[in-house]
Design a protein around this motif. Sequence first.
Motif, short mmCIF file in Angstrom:
data_model
loop_
_atom_site.label_atom_id
_atom_site.label_comp_id
_atom_site.label_asym_id
_atom_site.label_seq_id
_atom_site.Cartn_x
_atom_site.Cartn_y
_atom_site.Cartn_z
N LEU A 68 1.45 10.17 33.31
CA LEU A 68 1.51 8.84 34.03
C LEU A 68 0.84 9.07 35.41
O LEU A 68 1.51 9.78 36.22
N VAL A 69 -0.10 8.48 35.91
CA VAL A 69 -0.64 8.50 36.91
C VAL A 69 -0.18 7.14 37.75
O VAL A 69 -0.33 6.07 37.37
N LEU A 70 0.26 7.39 38.92
CA LEU A 70 0.68 6.18 39.94
C LEU A 70 -0.09 6.27 41.10
O LEU A 70 -0.27 7.08 42.00
N GLY A 71 -0.63 4.96 41.60
CA GLY A 71 -1.83 4.79 42.52
C GLY A 71 -0.94 3.94 43.56
O GLY A 71 -0.47 2.97 43.44
N PRO A 72 -1.19 4.48 45.04
CA PRO A 72 -0.63 3.53 45.99
C PRO A 72 -1.55 2.49 46.55
O PRO A 72 -2.56 2.12 46.05
N SER A 73 -0.61 1.55 47.31
CA SER A 73 -1.28 0.61 47.98
C SER A 73 -2.00 0.95 49.51
O SER A 73 -1.71 2.16 49.86
N LEU A 74 -3.10 0.18 49.86
CA LEU A 74 -3.74 0.61 51.25
C LEU A 74 -2.49 0.67 52.26
O LEU A 74 -1.73 -0.20 52.40
N GLY A 75 -2.66 1.65 52.98
CA GLY A 75 -1.76 1.91 54.23
C GLY A 75 -0.53 2.93 53.46
O GLY A 75 0.37 2.92 54.53
N LEU B 48 -7.75 14.89 45.71
CA LEU B 48 -6.60 13.86 46.58
C LEU B 48 -5.36 14.74 46.47
O LEU B 48 -5.08 15.61 45.63
N HIS B 49 -4.59 14.63 47.65
CA HIS B 49 -3.28 15.28 47.74
C HIS B 49 -2.40 14.40 46.61
O HIS B 49 -2.55 13.25 46.43
N HIS B 50 -1.66 15.26 45.89
CA HIS B 50 -1.16 14.67 44.71
C HIS B 50 0.37 15.54 44.47
O HIS B 50 0.51 16.54 45.10
N VAL B 51 1.34 14.75 43.87
CA VAL B 51 2.52 15.35 43.66
C VAL B 51 2.82 15.19 42.06
O VAL B 51 2.86 14.06 41.70
N LEU B 52 3.27 16.22 41.34
CA LEU B 52 3.95 16.01 39.93
C LEU B 52 5.47 16.15 39.80
O LEU B 52 5.89 17.02 40.46
N ASP B 53 5.86 15.38 38.94
CA ASP B 53 7.34 15.21 38.75
C ASP B 53 7.22 14.98 37.13
O ASP B 53 6.53 14.42 36.40
N VAL C 58 4.68 12.62 35.71
CA VAL C 58 4.34 11.71 36.70
C VAL C 58 3.40 12.37 37.65
O VAL C 58 3.94 13.39 38.31
N LEU C 59 2.15 11.75 38.06
CA LEU C 59 1.07 12.42 39.08
C LEU C 59 1.25 11.16 40.01
O LEU C 59 0.47 10.24 39.67
N ARG C 60 1.51 11.39 41.29
CA ARG C 60 1.48 10.56 42.43
C ARG C 60 0.36 11.09 43.32
O ARG C 60 0.16 12.30 43.47
N TRP C 61 -0.50 10.13 43.96
CA TRP C 61 -1.60 10.63 44.58
C TRP C 61 -1.74 9.59 46.08
O TRP C 61 -1.19 8.48 45.86
N ASP C 62 -2.37 10.20 46.93
CA ASP C 62 -2.58 9.64 48.24
C ASP C 62 -3.98 9.42 48.48
O ASP C 62 -4.92 10.05 47.89
N LEU C 63 -4.23 8.06 48.79
CA LEU C 63 -5.65 7.50 49.08
C LEU C 63 -6.37 8.41 50.42
O LEU C 63 -5.41 9.18 51.21
N PRO C 64 -7.62 8.41 50.52
CA PRO C 64 -8.13 9.37 51.36
C PRO C 64 -7.56 8.95 52.85
O PRO C 64 -7.62 7.74 53.11
N GLY C 65 -7.40 10.07 53.62
CA GLY C 65 -6.89 9.54 54.92
C GLY C 65 -5.31 9.35 55.08
O GLY C 65 -4.82 8.88 56.26
N HIS C 66 -4.77 9.06 53.83
CA HIS C 66 -3.06 8.63 53.80
C HIS C 66 -2.36 10.01 53.17
O HIS C 66 -3.14 10.71 52.50
N GLY C 67 -1.22 9.89 54.00
CA GLY C 67 -0.39 11.12 53.36
C GLY C 67 -1.03 12.24 53.60
O GLY C 67 -1.57 12.79 54.67
N VAL D 187 5.45 5.10 48.19
CA VAL D 187 5.83 3.86 47.88
C VAL D 187 6.41 3.94 46.35
O VAL D 187 6.86 2.81 46.22
N TRP D 188 6.06 4.56 45.84
CA TRP D 188 6.59 4.94 44.40
C TRP D 188 8.05 5.47 44.36
O TRP D 188 8.67 5.60 43.20
N SER D 189 8.64 5.83 45.43
CA SER D 189 9.78 6.58 45.56
C SER D 189 10.94 5.55 44.54
O SER D 189 11.97 6.46 43.80
N PRO D 190 11.01 4.38 44.67
CA PRO D 190 12.15 3.47 43.95
C PRO D 190 12.06 3.75 42.56
O PRO D 190 13.11 3.97 42.12
#
Length: 263
Positions: free
Chosen positions: A20-27, A7-12, A46-55, A32-35
């Motif tokens: 810490l892994v952060l998962g997004p909502s559908l769509g 999955l596409h992901h970004v580390l900070d 922090v590892l944020r990831w995109d759902l398949p077909g998203h981002g 979505v975790w930027s704030p």
Amino acid sequence: MAQPHLLHHVLDGPPSAPPLVLGPSLGTSLHVWSPQLAGLARSHRVLRWDLPGHGGSRADLLPHDGTASVAALAAQVLRLADAQGWESFAYAGISLGGAVGAHLAVHHRERVASLALVCSSAHFGPQEPWQERATLVRRQGVGPVVETSPGRWFADPGAAETPLGRALLRDLAATDPAGYAACCDALAAYDLRPDLARITAPTLAVGGSLDLATPLDHARELADGIADATLEAYAVGHLAIEQPEAVGAALSAHLRAQNGPQY
């Protein structure tokens, strides 16, 4: 750039900090975790990831034949953690992203050090509406969903006109229909209610009193079903963007309780 099988992901955050892994909502995308990102990345890797077909994630990371599952998404997240060499990690997820974390906490308990479920659920309602949405998106693309999402996502209609609201809706409009539909298939099949008592990770459930997609009773059900879970409720809609500071503070306090005062 994401590897083809990940999955596409970004580390900070500091590389040596607790993961810490952060998962997004559908769509939505990882944006979505930027704030909350700046606050969480001060104390965590922090590892944020995109759902398949998203981002930035490929749509073919889930099957498109109606058999996609939350378990398959959870397996993808474990691959991300394995690629980082993380034996265990804290996890927080919004809606479908929370369902992924709850599945991991049931079926891979040794991997999940703590869990936060934001506007999420153990069961997102009957299968039929999700199957119907999947069919709609496969036939017509995500356009119809873009039109109706502001009413589901935001408690305040004006939130759709904020920079973050516009960015989230742009991400939705750019979502691959096949990937979105496969995530709907996963939601249709998901029901973790019989297994909530198996979760042993320290858990925070965050619910929105203005959330129409997963009303506050869903968060209460999670908190009641998971031993020693904590419930926090805020006047927020489904993506919890109306009170970013309060939600971020609740997440940080939950994580500090597990990692110690130095974090």
